[in-house]
Write a protein that holds these residues in place. Sequence first.
Motif, PDB file in Angstrom:
ATOM      1  N   ILE A  70      18.156  31.951  18.588  1.00  0.00           N
ATOM      2  CA  ILE A  70      18.739  33.120  17.933  1.00  0.00           C
ATOM      3  C   ILE A  70      18.019  34.339  18.482  1.00  0.00           C
ATOM      4  CG2 ILE A  70      18.970  34.347  15.741  1.00  0.00           C
ATOM      5  CD1 ILE A  70      19.109  31.596  14.381  1.00  0.00           C
ATOM      6  N   HIS A  71      18.761  35.341  18.896  1.00  0.00           N
ATOM      7  CA  HIS A  71      18.204  36.558  19.494  1.00  0.00           C
ATOM      8  C   HIS A  71      18.309  37.680  18.484  1.00  0.00           C
ATOM      9  CE1 HIS A  71      19.634  33.857  22.612  1.00  0.00           C
ATOM     10  NE2 HIS A  71      18.778  34.411  23.462  1.00  0.00           N
ATOM     11  N   HIS A  72      17.170  38.191  18.038  1.00  0.00           N
ATOM     12  CA  HIS A  72      17.151  39.216  16.988  1.00  0.00           C
ATOM     13  C   HIS A  72      16.634  40.529  17.572  1.00  0.00           C
ATOM     14  CE1 HIS A  72      16.347  40.138  12.467  1.00  0.00           C
ATOM     15  NE2 HIS A  72      16.687  41.226  13.142  1.00  0.00           N
ATOM     16  N   VAL A  73      17.521  41.509  17.676  1.00  0.00           N
ATOM     17  CA  VAL A  73      17.151  42.853  18.119  1.00  0.00           C
ATOM     18  C   VAL A  73      16.725  43.628  16.880  1.00  0.00           C
ATOM     19  CG1 VAL A  73      17.946  44.962  19.235  1.00  0.00           C
ATOM     20  CG2 VAL A  73      18.754  42.733  20.054  1.00  0.00           C
ATOM     21  N   THR A  74      15.466  44.022  16.847  1.00  0.00           N
ATOM     22  CA  THR A  74      14.852  44.474  15.593  1.00  0.00           C
ATOM     23  C   THR A  74      15.094  45.930  15.228  1.00  0.00           C
ATOM     24  OG1 THR A  74      12.800  44.950  16.787  1.00  0.00           O
ATOM     25  CG2 THR A  74      13.014  42.758  15.777  1.00  0.00           C
ATOM     26  N   GLY A  75      15.757  46.670  16.108  1.00  0.00           N
ATOM     27  CA  GLY A  75      16.065  48.056  15.767  1.00  0.00           C
ATOM     28  C   GLY A  75      15.763  49.019  16.890  1.00  0.00           C
ATOM     29  N   HIS A  76      16.456  50.161  16.874  1.00  0.00           N
ATOM     30  CA  HIS A  76      16.294  51.256  17.816  1.00  0.00           C
ATOM     31  C   HIS A  76      16.939  50.966  19.176  1.00  0.00           C
ATOM     32  CE1 HIS A  76      14.278  54.984  19.223  1.00  0.00           C
ATOM     33  NE2 HIS A  76      14.270  54.364  20.386  1.00  0.00           N
ATOM     34  N   ILE A  77      16.695  49.799  19.730  1.00  0.00           N
ATOM     35  CA  ILE A  77      17.221  49.417  21.047  1.00  0.00           C
ATOM     36  C   ILE A  77      18.545  48.665  20.893  1.00  0.00           C
ATOM     37  CG2 ILE A  77      15.085  49.439  22.378  1.00  0.00           C
ATOM     38  CD1 ILE A  77      14.886  46.381  21.676  1.00  0.00           C
ATOM     39  N   HIS A  78      19.439  49.200  20.091  1.00  0.00           N
ATOM     40  CA  HIS A  78      20.702  48.521  19.806  1.00  0.00           C
ATOM     41  C   HIS A  78      21.474  48.201  21.086  1.00  0.00           C
ATOM     42  CE1 HIS A  78      20.649  50.981  15.776  1.00  0.00           C
ATOM     43  NE2 HIS A  78      19.608  50.171  15.908  1.00  0.00           N
ATOM     44  N   ASP A  79      21.327  49.048  22.099  1.00  0.00           N
ATOM     45  CA  ASP A  79      22.134  48.902  23.308  1.00  0.00           C
ATOM     46  C   ASP A  79      21.850  47.623  24.095  1.00  0.00           C
ATOM     47  OD1 ASP A  79      19.642  49.704  24.254  1.00  0.00           O
ATOM     48  OD2 ASP A  79      20.300  51.726  24.744  1.00  0.00           O
ATOM     49  N   VAL A  80      20.711  46.953  23.864  1.00  0.00           N
ATOM     50  CA  VAL A  80      20.440  45.728  24.622  1.00  0.00           C
ATOM     51  C   VAL A  80      21.312  44.569  24.153  1.00  0.00           C
ATOM     52  CG1 VAL A  80      18.073  46.425  25.140  1.00  0.00           C
ATOM     53  CG2 VAL A  80      18.502  44.910  23.188  1.00  0.00           C
ATOM     54  N   LEU A  81      22.076  44.773  23.083  1.00  0.00           N
ATOM     55  CA  LEU A  81      23.045  43.749  22.689  1.00  0.00           C
ATOM     56  C   LEU A  81      24.053  43.492  23.803  1.00  0.00           C
ATOM     57  CD1 LEU A  81      23.538  42.160  19.933  1.00  0.00           C
ATOM     58  CD2 LEU A  81      21.868  44.006  19.781  1.00  0.00           C
ATOM     59  N   LEU A  82      24.247  44.453  24.696  1.00  0.00           N
ATOM     60  CA  LEU A  82      25.175  44.290  25.804  1.00  0.00           C
ATOM     61  C   LEU A  82      24.781  43.111  26.691  1.00  0.00           C
ATOM     62  CD1 LEU A  82      25.566  48.043  26.846  1.00  0.00           C
ATOM     63  CD2 LEU A  82      27.183  46.675  25.506  1.00  0.00           C
ATOM     64  N   ALA A  83      23.486  42.796  26.720  1.00  0.00           N
ATOM     65  CA  ALA A  83      22.987  41.696  27.544  1.00  0.00           C
ATOM     66  C   ALA A  83      22.979  40.370  26.797  1.00  0.00           C
ATOM     67  CB  ALA A  83      21.578  42.009  28.043  1.00  0.00           C
ATOM     68  N   LEU A  84      23.390  40.366  25.537  1.00  0.00           N
ATOM     69  CA  LEU A  84      23.297  39.164  24.716  1.00  0.00           C
ATOM     70  C   LEU A  84      24.665  38.636  24.296  1.00  0.00           C
ATOM     71  CD1 LEU A  84      20.252  40.258  22.516  1.00  0.00           C
ATOM     72  CD2 LEU A  84      20.247  38.621  24.415  1.00  0.00           C
ATOM     73  N   PHE A  85      25.676  39.084  24.996  1.00  0.00           N
ATOM     74  CA  PHE A  85      27.023  38.597  24.714  1.00  0.00           C
ATOM     75  C   PHE A  85      27.096  37.099  25.004  1.00  0.00           C
ATOM     76  CE2 PHE A  85      31.375  39.749  23.837  1.00  0.00           C
ATOM     77  CZ  PHE A  85      32.099  38.691  24.371  1.00  0.00           C
ATOM     78  N   GLY A  86      27.589  36.316  24.039  1.00  0.00           N
ATOM     79  CA  GLY A  86      27.756  34.887  24.256  1.00  0.00           C
ATOM     80  C   GLY A  86      26.651  34.015  23.715  1.00  0.00           C
ATOM     81  N   VAL A  87      25.578  34.610  23.174  1.00  0.00           N
ATOM     82  CA  VAL A  87      24.525  33.826  22.519  1.00  0.00           C
ATOM     83  C   VAL A  87      24.418  34.284  21.066  1.00  0.00           C
ATOM     84  CG1 VAL A  87      23.217  33.383  24.618  1.00  0.00           C
ATOM     85  CG2 VAL A  87      22.736  35.455  23.304  1.00  0.00           C
ATOM     86  N   LYS A  88      23.707  33.513  20.252  1.00  0.00           N
ATOM     87  CA  LYS A  88      23.564  33.839  18.839  1.00  0.00           C
ATOM     88  C   LYS A  88      22.714  35.103  18.687  1.00  0.00           C
ATOM     89  CE  LYS A  88      25.617  30.086  17.205  1.00  0.00           C
ATOM     90  NZ  LYS A  88      26.852  30.123  16.404  1.00  0.00           N
ATOM     91  N   THR A  89      23.248  36.103  17.981  1.00  0.00           N
ATOM     92  CA  THR A  89      22.543  37.389  17.902  1.00  0.00           C
ATOM     93  C   THR A  89      22.528  37.957  16.495  1.00  0.00           C
ATOM     94  OG1 THR A  89      24.599  38.503  18.515  1.00  0.00           O
ATOM     95  CG2 THR A  89      23.035  38.062  20.279  1.00  0.00           C
ATOM     96  N   VAL A  90      21.409  38.597  16.186  1.00  0.00           N
ATOM     97  CA  VAL A  90      21.246  39.374  14.951  1.00  0.00           C
ATOM     98  C   VAL A  90      20.736  40.749  15.351  1.00  0.00           C
ATOM     99  CG1 VAL A  90      20.026  39.572  12.738  1.00  0.00           C
ATOM    100  CG2 VAL A  90      20.728  37.309  13.592  1.00  0.00           C
ATOM    101  N   LEU A  91      21.316  41.772  14.777  1.00  0.00           N
ATOM    102  CA  LEU A  91      20.873  43.148  15.010  1.00  0.00           C
ATOM    103  C   LEU A  91      20.448  43.753  13.683  1.00  0.00           C
ATOM    104  CD1 LEU A  91      20.671  45.875  16.591  1.00  0.00           C
ATOM    105  CD2 LEU A  91      23.108  46.206  16.056  1.00  0.00           C
ATOM    106  N   THR A  92      19.271  44.363  13.656  1.00  0.00           N
ATOM    107  CA  THR A  92      18.859  45.127  12.476  1.00  0.00           C
ATOM    108  C   THR A  92      19.063  46.605  12.747  1.00  0.00           C
ATOM    109  OG1 THR A  92      17.231  43.513  11.676  1.00  0.00           O
ATOM    110  CG2 THR A  92      16.919  45.800  11.007  1.00  0.00           C
TER     111      THR A  92
END
Length: 335
Positions: A70-92
Amino acid sequence: MNRIFKMKIIYFFRHPKIGHSIHRVFRTLVNELEKTSEINIYEMPYLGSMPNDLLNNNIYTFKKRDTKAIHHVTGHIHDVLLALFGVKTVLTIHDLVFLDNVKNPIKRCYKWLFWLYLPVKIADKVVCISNETKQNILNKIKADNLTVIHNAVDPIFTYSPKNFNEEKPIILHIGTGWNKNLNMTIEALADINCHLRIIGKLNEIQLNLLEKFKVEYSCILNLTDEEIRQEYINCDIVNFPSIYEGFGMPVIEGQQTGRVVVTSKIEPIVEVAGNAAAFVTPNNIISLKEAYIEIIKNPIYRENLVKDGLKNAKRFSIKNISKQYVELYQNLIKE
């Protein structure tokens, strides 16, 4: 059952030079989850948010992907979700100050697209740290993957009783940024016998106001977590009359320490503080001054605020908050 619970979680943090507040919030959670899960932590190599930074941070993030995690982007750097397409992701998402304070329409459109719209659409789950943040997002885009999980109070903050100094209380003010309302605080404390203890770097305007209104003060910055904890213990009042917040950690840190908290009657602070703080109108000097005077002169009022604050802080215990995250992660694995 053990296979489900033994999770692999990758946390992505912004570059540490931007600030440690998000690291500090998640450190408590990570320490708790490490007891049962495999944790990896990565920090972005680039500080900025312009296209070149976006590209390089996304390349870095893509290289750290793991299809079993599970890939959890913890905040502020929301834009790196672009590199996590297709895997399990959580964004705070902590708040939308990155949009609310942008005047330039081109920058605002850029940040709306790469920091809000695309990240929210890509993420499997979006954690909002308050109902206010959730509603603010929904006012800007349609989304059905939002959930609210509050920040946890760090276990280093424990109840530390102290006799209130009615003659000259120490008022702890945390932060000197535009939203922390220090200027109004200084003016409201004119003619009140106290010591204003400020954490943060003072600017010239604030220094001039302190001199003009003859407020006794001291200032300190670059504190360790233990030194910050000690500042709470030393003070009599925690002052947090902000005009904008995504959450308001000093409120529950003060309550957990057993201190009276003065804070703003605005969301999400009301949500966080419960009915356990001295609420003020942040842009009203009289409201601030009356709150300080009432706290100093009324011991029963103080005692009730401290008692109610300790009860309220239990909502944010690491046991309670980590349980919510574990349920979120496990449900995501099952999907």
